[in-house]
Design an enzyme around this catalytic site. Structure first.
Site, PDB file in Angstrom:
ATOM      1  N   ASP A  74     115.050  -5.286   2.236  1.00  0.00           N
ATOM      2  CA  ASP A  74     113.630  -4.973   2.410  1.00  0.00           C
ATOM      3  C   ASP A  74     113.033  -3.371   2.279  1.00  0.00           C
ATOM      4  OD1 ASP A  74     110.726  -5.322   3.383  1.00  0.00           O
ATOM      5  OD2 ASP A  74     111.037  -6.170   4.242  1.00  0.00           O
ATOM      6  N   HIS A 105     107.234 -12.605   9.259  1.00  0.00           N
ATOM      7  CA  HIS A 105     106.863 -11.489  10.352  1.00  0.00           C
ATOM      8  C   HIS A 105     105.662 -11.234  10.754  1.00  0.00           C
ATOM      9  CE1 HIS A 105     107.534  -9.321   6.773  1.00  0.00           C
ATOM     10  NE2 HIS A 105     107.349  -8.159   8.353  1.00  0.00           N
ATOM     11  N   ASP A 106     104.776 -11.473   9.541  1.00  0.00           N
ATOM     12  CA  ASP A 106     103.254 -10.946   9.851  1.00  0.00           C
ATOM     13  C   ASP A 106     102.696 -12.137  10.505  1.00  0.00           C
ATOM     14  OD1 ASP A 106     104.667  -8.781   8.583  1.00  0.00           O
ATOM     15  OD2 ASP A 106     103.954  -8.848   6.700  1.00  0.00           O
ATOM     16  N   ASP A 116     107.565  -4.102  -0.057  1.00  0.00           N
ATOM     17  CA  ASP A 116     107.017  -4.252   0.922  1.00  0.00           C
ATOM     18  C   ASP A 116     105.371  -3.794   0.505  1.00  0.00           C
ATOM     19  OD1 ASP A 116     106.078  -4.666   3.877  1.00  0.00           O
ATOM     20  OD2 ASP A 116     105.337  -3.090   3.620  1.00  0.00           O
ATOM     21  N   GLU A 137     105.759  -8.412  -1.953  1.00  0.00           N
ATOM     22  CA  GLU A 137     104.811  -9.064  -1.475  1.00  0.00           C
ATOM     23  C   GLU A 137     102.651  -8.492  -2.006  1.00  0.00           C
ATOM     24  OE1 GLU A 137     103.320  -8.279   2.834  1.00  0.00           O
ATOM     25  OE2 GLU A 137     104.103  -6.663   2.400  1.00  0.00           O
TER      26      GLU A 137
HETATM   27  O1  TEU Z   1     102.577  -6.261   4.970  1.00  0.00           O
HETATM   28  C1  TEU Z   1     101.352  -6.156   4.353  1.00  0.00           C
HETATM   29  C2  TEU Z   1      99.793  -6.490   4.115  1.00  0.00           C
HETATM   30  O2  TEU Z   1      99.547  -5.788   3.598  1.00  0.00           O
HETATM   31  C3  TEU Z   1      99.704  -7.253   5.161  1.00  0.00           C
HETATM   32  O3  TEU Z   1     100.986  -8.560   5.419  1.00  0.00           O
HETATM   33  C4  TEU Z   1      99.285  -6.731   6.592  1.00  0.00           C
HETATM   34  O4  TEU Z   1     100.333  -6.299   7.175  1.00  0.00           O
HETATM   35  C5  TEU Z   1      99.278  -8.245   7.510  1.00  0.00           C
HETATM   36  O5  TEU Z   1      98.389  -8.817   6.832  1.00  0.00           O
HETATM   37  C6  TEU Z   1      98.424  -7.633   8.581  1.00  0.00           C
HETATM   38  O6  TEU Z   1      98.756  -8.985   9.412  1.00  0.00           O
HETATM   39  C7  TEU Z   1     103.738  -6.007   5.306  1.00  0.00           C
HETATM   40  C8  TEU Z   1     104.866  -6.104   6.718  1.00  0.00           C
HETATM   41  O7  TEU Z   1     105.136  -7.346   5.888  1.00  0.00           O
HETATM   42  C9  TEU Z   1     104.295  -5.735   7.682  1.00  0.00           C
HETATM   43  O8  TEU Z   1     105.260  -5.842   8.801  1.00  0.00           O
HETATM   44  C10 TEU Z   1     103.843  -4.593   7.650  1.00  0.00           C
HETATM   45  O9  TEU Z   1     103.273  -3.537   8.651  1.00  0.00           O
HETATM   46  C11 TEU Z   1     102.870  -3.907   5.992  1.00  0.00           C
HETATM   47  O10 TEU Z   1     103.201  -4.491   5.440  1.00  0.00           O
HETATM   48  C12 TEU Z   1     102.946  -2.172   6.142  1.00  0.00           C
HETATM   49  O11 TEU Z   1     104.615  -1.931   5.704  1.00  0.00           O
END
Ligand code: TEU
Ligand code: CA
Length: 558
Positions: A99, A330-331, A200, A257
């Site tokens: 990641d 994980h989100d 990310d 992402e």
């Molecule tokens: O996520 C980026 C993002 O824009 C979304 O997934 C957001 O965190 C989520 O919808 C909020 O509910 C990435 C990672 O996957 C996430 O875990 C991190 O918090 C984020 O980046 C910041 O690094």
């Protein structure tokens, strides 16, 4: 037809390391824990492991706030542990994707610390600082985690931008030094043997430098400013740099992402001829059970909307790039709790979700625990939640006068913690995740849903995933077929065909407790059953009589 690239016919297993397996009893999952469980992971039939970050971090955002990109957090182990893990992955014929969090660092990163001390420091320009306007923030942009996206630094009389948490200052990619630092970090881990990167929040790298004010959200001075920072044309250049300087010469694969994506931009990112990214992870299919972009305003699942989003991305990317297929990460709260029927048909509906998603075109991404049919942990106290987004939203809600009971229900349903509770390994204390006290409480139902029990049950969700990954591999309809959804307006059925020259496939899924019937298209007469979540589909005279939450896939070679 072009030969598939290795990552197209692969399946990826995502680990959230803090909650996977604790090898030393301190309550925190760790790298040795992953190494100990590699045989389990390999037994699923996956080809790649992607782990969420395990670097030095104050853990303000689940490890996505990195204070040292070149060192493993002591909570997770040592560099030797990492080397042992990656060797173990390679020995088993799997690959490892790292990641990479490039949009921001932790505020505890030495670069940011230096930037705070001195405006003249070269590190000051690693971040995005601006003067306030009329005694307030430089713009009214909202942070993704609530409140303003700007934080004031009295010593500098300046604000810094943080699209995410306050402790996650955004990097300034307009500074070539930042880009070269990033390239060095990517090279560093490539030298250690990583096979690819998951990038990310990578489509936010370029922000419009004039920071215009935006329409405020209701009841807030701040507004969503994604149109000013998501998928700006300049991002393509950064992707090409990463590709040309690191990914291509070293043969690394990438998955990015990318939220808020339109068709043109998506094809631009993923068209192999342009040399930017290998695969995309778009997000809008996960907005199908909420109001707009507000995840804390849940709505019941709108199945036609989900099908339209899936169908849209299948069509956009067919012959123009590649997709990551996922039902959770994980989100997200657990897919079973969200889209399935946890109360009455947990096993059957968990299998259905896999059948519905993983015969689409793209690479399956399986989030740890979804292969068991894990649910959200159903916490009973607000103090059990850990995530910054949940905690900020809760504070704001309580400040508006909303009740604790309301927020307990809301966080149970919608918080990211819903997908982050420790993995349920067996029936022993703390689900076998740790011999100590887990950093986050385990799921209350671990005695019924866990890897050990499912290992010995031929009809478990776990063994369904194994079968599914086996039967989808190498099939031309799965790999290359065009996707066509049927009955797209039907609120309960999700059905699609995959049409290749030499083979056709149909995935049939009943997202309800009702018995329904469906006439199979004639061309599937004599088709073979690839997989089913009930003993055997009941198909008579071309009509399938579907049981509650029944799902199956048929295939026919021409
Ligand atoms: O996520 C980026 C993002 O824009 C979304 O997934 C957001 O965190 C989520 O919808 C909020 O509910 C990435 C990672 O996957 C996430 O875990 C991190 O918090 C984020 O980046 C910041 O690094
Ligand atoms: Ca540990």
């Amino acid at each position: 037809m072009e030969k598939a690239k290795w990552w197209q016919d692969a399946a990826v297993y995502q680990i959230y390391p803090r909650s996977f397996y604790d090898s030393n009893g301190d309550g925190i999952g760790d790298i040795k824990g992953i190494t100990e469980k590699l045989d389990y992971i390999a037994s699923l039939g996956v080809d790649v492991i992607w782990s969420s970050p395990f670097f030095v971090s104050p853990w303000a955002d689940g490890g996505y706030d990195i204070a040292d990109y070149r060192n493993i957090s002591p909570d997770f182990g040592t560099m030797e542990d990492f080397e042992e893990m990656i060797a173990g992955i390679h020995e088993r014929g799997m690959k490892f994707m790292m990641d990479f969090v490039g949009n921001h660092t932790s505020d505890e990163h030495p670069w940011f610390q230096a930037a705070l001390k001195d405006k003249e420091s070269p590190y000051h320009d690693y971040y995005i600082f601006r003067k306030g306007r009329d005694g307030r923030e430089p713009s009214n942009w909202a942070s993704i985690f609530g409140g303003s996206a700007w934080e004031y630094v009295p010593e500098l009389d300046e604000y810094y931008l943080h699209l995410f948490a306050k402790k996650q200052p955004d990097l300034n990619w307009e500074n070539p030094k930042v880009v070269s630092e990033v390239l060095d970090i990517l090279d560093f881990w490539a030298d250690k043997g990583v096979d690819g990167y998951r990038l990310d929040a990578i489509n936010y790298l370029y922000k419009e430098p004039d920071f215009p004010d935006v329409e405020p959200m209701s009841g807030s001075p701040y507004g969503f400013a994604t149109e000013h920072y998501a998928n700006k044309p300049k991002v393509h250049e950064h992707f090409r740099t990463l590709h040309d300087k690191v990914m291509a010469p070293r043969g690394l694969t990438t998955v990015a992402e990318v939220a808020y994506l339109d068709e043109e931009t998506a094809r631009g990112y993923a068209d192999p001829a342009r040399g930017e990214l290998d695969a995309l992870y778009p997000f809008d299919l996960l907005n199908v059970d909420q109001e707009g972009y507000d995840k804390f305003s849940p709505l019941p699942l709108d199945l036609p909307k989900l099908k339209k989003a899936l169908s849209h991305w299948q069509n956009v990317m067919h012959d123009h790039g590649w997709l990551a297929l996922f039902i959770g990460n994980h989100d997200q709260p657990r897919a079973l709790s969200r889209f399935g029927d946890e109360d009455q048909y947990p096993v059957r509906s968990a299998k259905l979700l896999a059948n519905a998603m993983y015969f689409l075109q793209g690479t399956p991404y399986i989030y740890q625990g979804d292969e068991l049919g894990m649910t959200v942990p159903h916490y009973t106290e607000l103090s059990q939640f850990r995530d910054v987004e949940a905690i900020n939203a809760l504070k704001e809600g309580l400040a508006r006068g909303e009740s604790k009971e309301h927020w307990l229900k809301l966080l149970d349903k919608r918080s990211r913690d819903g997908g982050r509770a420790p993995f349920s390994w067996d029936t022993s204390d703390h689900a076998g995740f740790t011999t100590g006290r887990p950093w986050m409480d385990v799921c209350a139902n671990y005695k019924d849903i866990n890897a050990e029990l499912e290992e010995h049950d031929a009809d478990s969700v776990l063994n369904f995933y194994r079968r599914l990954l086996k039967v989808r591999k190498g099939r031309s309809s799965v790999l290359y077929g065009r996707t066509e959804f049927l009955e797209i307006e039907d609120p309960k059925l999700l059905i699609y065909e995959r049409i290749a020259e030499d083979e056709i496939l149909i995935s049939v899924n009943n997202f309800s407790r009702d018995e329904l019937s469906f006439r199979l298209p004639d061309k599937f007469q004599g088709a073979e059953l690839l997989i089913s979540n009930c003993r055997k589909p009941d198909i008579r005279d071309g009509v399938a009589r579907l049981r509650p939450w029944e799902a199956f896939t048929l295939i026919k070679t021409n």
